[in-house]
Design a protein around this motif. Structure first.
Motif, mmCIF file in Angstrom:
data_model
loop_
_atom_site.group_PDB
_atom_site.id
_atom_site.type_symbol
_atom_site.label_atom_id
_atom_site.label_comp_id
_atom_site.label_asym_id
_atom_site.label_seq_id
_atom_site.Cartn_x
_atom_site.Cartn_y
_atom_site.Cartn_z
ATOM 1 N N UNK A 164 0.858 -1.187 0.000
ATOM 2 C CA UNK A 164 0.000 0.000 0.000
ATOM 3 C C UNK A 164 0.892 1.234 0.000
ATOM 4 N N UNK A 165 0.626 2.145 -0.915
ATOM 5 C CA UNK A 165 1.401 3.382 -1.014
ATOM 6 C C UNK A 165 0.542 4.567 -0.582
ATOM 7 N N UNK A 166 1.151 5.591 0.011
ATOM 8 C CA UNK A 166 0.367 6.779 0.387
ATOM 9 C C UNK A 166 -0.260 7.424 -0.843
ATOM 10 N N UNK A 167 -1.472 7.907 -0.684
ATOM 11 C CA UNK A 167 -2.135 8.590 -1.786
ATOM 12 C C UNK A 167 -1.686 10.039 -1.829
ATOM 13 N N UNK A 199 -1.193 13.791 -1.663
ATOM 14 C CA UNK A 199 -1.827 14.835 -0.868
ATOM 15 C C UNK A 199 -2.408 14.351 0.447
ATOM 16 N N UNK A 200 -2.319 13.059 0.732
ATOM 17 C CA UNK A 200 -2.927 12.545 1.961
ATOM 18 C C UNK A 200 -1.921 11.816 2.845
ATOM 19 N N UNK A 201 -0.642 11.965 2.542
ATOM 20 C CA UNK A 201 0.363 11.242 3.315
ATOM 21 C C UNK A 201 0.497 11.842 4.712
ATOM 22 N N UNK A 202 0.922 10.992 5.643
ATOM 23 C CA UNK A 202 1.146 11.395 7.028
ATOM 24 C C UNK A 202 2.627 11.218 7.338
ATOM 25 N N UNK A 203 3.170 11.988 8.268
ATOM 26 C CA UNK A 203 4.580 11.793 8.626
ATOM 27 C C UNK A 203 4.901 10.348 8.984
ATOM 28 N N UNK A 204 3.961 9.670 9.639
ATOM 29 C CA UNK A 204 4.214 8.296 10.074
ATOM 30 C C UNK A 204 4.331 7.312 8.923
ATOM 31 N N UNK A 205 3.886 7.717 7.709
ATOM 32 C CA UNK A 205 4.013 6.822 6.551
ATOM 33 C C UNK A 205 5.476 6.507 6.231
ATOM 34 N N UNK A 206 6.375 7.378 6.652
ATOM 35 C CA UNK A 206 7.798 7.179 6.374
ATOM 36 C C UNK A 206 8.565 6.676 7.596
ATOM 37 N N UNK A 207 7.861 6.438 8.692
ATOM 38 C CA UNK A 207 8.531 5.967 9.900
ATOM 39 C C UNK A 207 8.973 4.515 9.745
ATOM 40 N N UNK A 208 9.901 4.119 10.590
ATOM 41 C CA UNK A 208 10.341 2.728 10.628
ATOM 42 C C UNK A 208 9.219 1.864 11.193
ATOM 43 N N UNK A 209 9.343 0.563 10.962
ATOM 44 C CA UNK A 209 8.346 -0.367 11.485
ATOM 45 C C UNK A 209 8.244 -0.248 13.007
ATOM 46 N N UNK A 210 9.374 -0.127 13.669
ATOM 47 C CA UNK A 210 9.368 -0.011 15.131
ATOM 48 C C UNK A 210 8.613 1.205 15.614
ATOM 49 N N UNK A 211 8.822 2.341 14.956
ATOM 50 C CA UNK A 211 8.126 3.560 15.358
ATOM 51 C C UNK A 211 6.636 3.491 15.050
ATOM 52 N N UNK A 259 -8.698 -10.366 18.282
ATOM 53 C CA UNK A 259 -8.240 -9.250 17.446
ATOM 54 C C UNK A 259 -9.246 -8.111 17.545
ATOM 55 N N UNK A 260 -8.812 -6.991 18.074
ATOM 56 C CA UNK A 260 -9.700 -5.854 18.300
ATOM 57 C C UNK A 260 -9.751 -4.904 17.106
ATOM 58 N N UNK A 261 -8.696 -4.911 16.309
ATOM 59 C CA UNK A 261 -8.642 -3.949 15.207
ATOM 60 C C UNK A 261 -7.780 -4.492 14.069
ATOM 61 N N UNK A 262 -8.235 -4.246 12.842
ATOM 62 C CA UNK A 262 -7.461 -4.587 11.644
ATOM 63 C C UNK A 262 -7.198 -3.277 10.911
ATOM 64 N N UNK A 263 -5.930 -2.938 10.760
ATOM 65 C CA UNK A 263 -5.543 -1.640 10.203
ATOM 66 C C UNK A 263 -4.817 -1.851 8.883
ATOM 67 N N UNK A 264 -5.275 -1.161 7.847
ATOM 68 C CA UNK A 264 -4.576 -1.132 6.560
ATOM 69 C C UNK A 264 -3.910 0.238 6.446
ATOM 70 N N UNK A 265 -2.619 0.244 6.208
ATOM 71 C CA UNK A 265 -1.886 1.511 6.150
ATOM 72 C C UNK A 265 -0.660 1.359 5.266
ATOM 73 N N UNK A 266 -0.157 2.473 4.717
ATOM 74 C CA UNK A 266 1.057 2.407 3.888
ATOM 75 C C UNK A 266 2.254 1.927 4.693
ATOM 76 N N UNK A 267 3.195 1.317 4.014
ATOM 77 C CA UNK A 267 4.446 0.904 4.635
ATOM 78 C C UNK A 267 5.599 1.350 3.752
ATOM 79 N N UNK A 268 6.764 1.539 4.347
ATOM 80 C CA UNK A 268 7.879 2.069 3.557
ATOM 81 C C UNK A 268 9.154 1.247 3.661
#
Length: 280
Positions: free
Chosen positions: A33-36, A38-50, A153-162
């Protein structure tokens, strides 16, 4: 689709035969999944740990104080930050060898010399201008998503990864499955971890036995659902945890087979219970 242990056993046997013979279906391309725009967030570029720290803090968007101001929001009075790690780098002259000519040359590179803590605040602890809502969920939910709650499982989250990570299962501070792809194999893999955790508590990190259980479960689920194209990736993944030795990989699979079969039994039991609940 009829769910029963006999169907799963047949699928598992077909899978093991394919792994043993090396006769695997052609592989499909993996996706992230890639950021769309104009809608990217700073966390989209964070490491997996962060990003994991962010999800554990109970949010899908965290930023620094000034970053929230730039987004038109302000941190609420009394809100407490949590901290992520950022690398401290310095420029150094290093010697590198040209792979084609074998000649050495000097090159300026950034070298990590340590880490520093950076305070960030959750979206839920800010107020102000609404942010554009972005959903990365797949058009159709993957198979078995409706039974995930049966395994805590309380939540399933789909989000960009880098960073090449396709997803992870987090069991501390609320169980979450985070997916950086719509590939159904990854969903099955992380669901496998969640099911495995219900009868054999997982250890932190990439523990080979845990990863092989989740991957064999995922590959079997793909076979049950007629999803082809991921068997090669599953075999490579398992082989990686057997240090690239195919014979050792097969032995590793048989060592954890009882846990795989228990995961299969539990998911089909949960599926049947869900079906009866809906019909009632």
């Amino acid at each position: 689709m009829k769910y029963d242990t006999e169907k799963a056993r047949e699928a598992l046997n077909r899978l093991l035969a394919m792994f043993a013979s090396g006769d695997l279906p052609p592989a499909v391309a993996r996706t992230l999944i890639r950021p769309r725009g104009g809608s990217s967030k700073p966390s989209d570029t964070w490491s997996l740990g962060n990003r994991l720290l962010m999800y554990l803090a109970g949010t899908e968007d965290a930023r620094g104080f000034h970053q929230w101001q730039e987004a038109g929001r302000r941190v609420k009075k009394g809100a407490k930050a949590f901290h992520i790690l950022a690398p401290c780098t310095v420029k150094k002259i290093v010697k590198v060898t040209d792979q084609e000519t074998g000649e050495e040359r000097e090159e300026e590179r950034k070298v990590i010399v340590g880490f520093r803590f950076i305070p960030v605040f959750r979206y839920e602890d800010t107020e102000g201008k609404p942010l554009p809502e972005v959903k990365y969920d797949p058009p159709e939910p993957p198979p078995l998503q409706e039974v995930a709650k049966a395994f805590g499982v309380e939540e399933i989250i789909y989000a960009p990864g880098n960073d090449g990570s396709y997803g992870f299962f987090s069991w501390s501070n609320g169980k979450k499955i985070v997916l950086h792809t719509h590939d159904v194999k990854t969903w099955f893999h992380e669901l496998g971890h969640a099911i495995h955790h219900t009868f054999r508590p997982l250890q932190g990190g990439q523990v080979p036995e845990q990863e092989i259980v989740a991957e064999v479960f995922a590959a079997t689920m793909c076979e049950v659902h007629g999803v082809r194209g991921y068997h090669q990736y599953s075999w490579e993944y398992i082989n990686h945890y057997a240090e690239g030795n195919p014979q050792e990989a097969l032995k590793a699979i048989f060592r954890v087979l009882a846990d795989v079969e228990e995961c299969l039994r539990r998911v089909f039991t949960a599926k049947q219970a869900r079906k009866e609940e809906v019909a009632a």
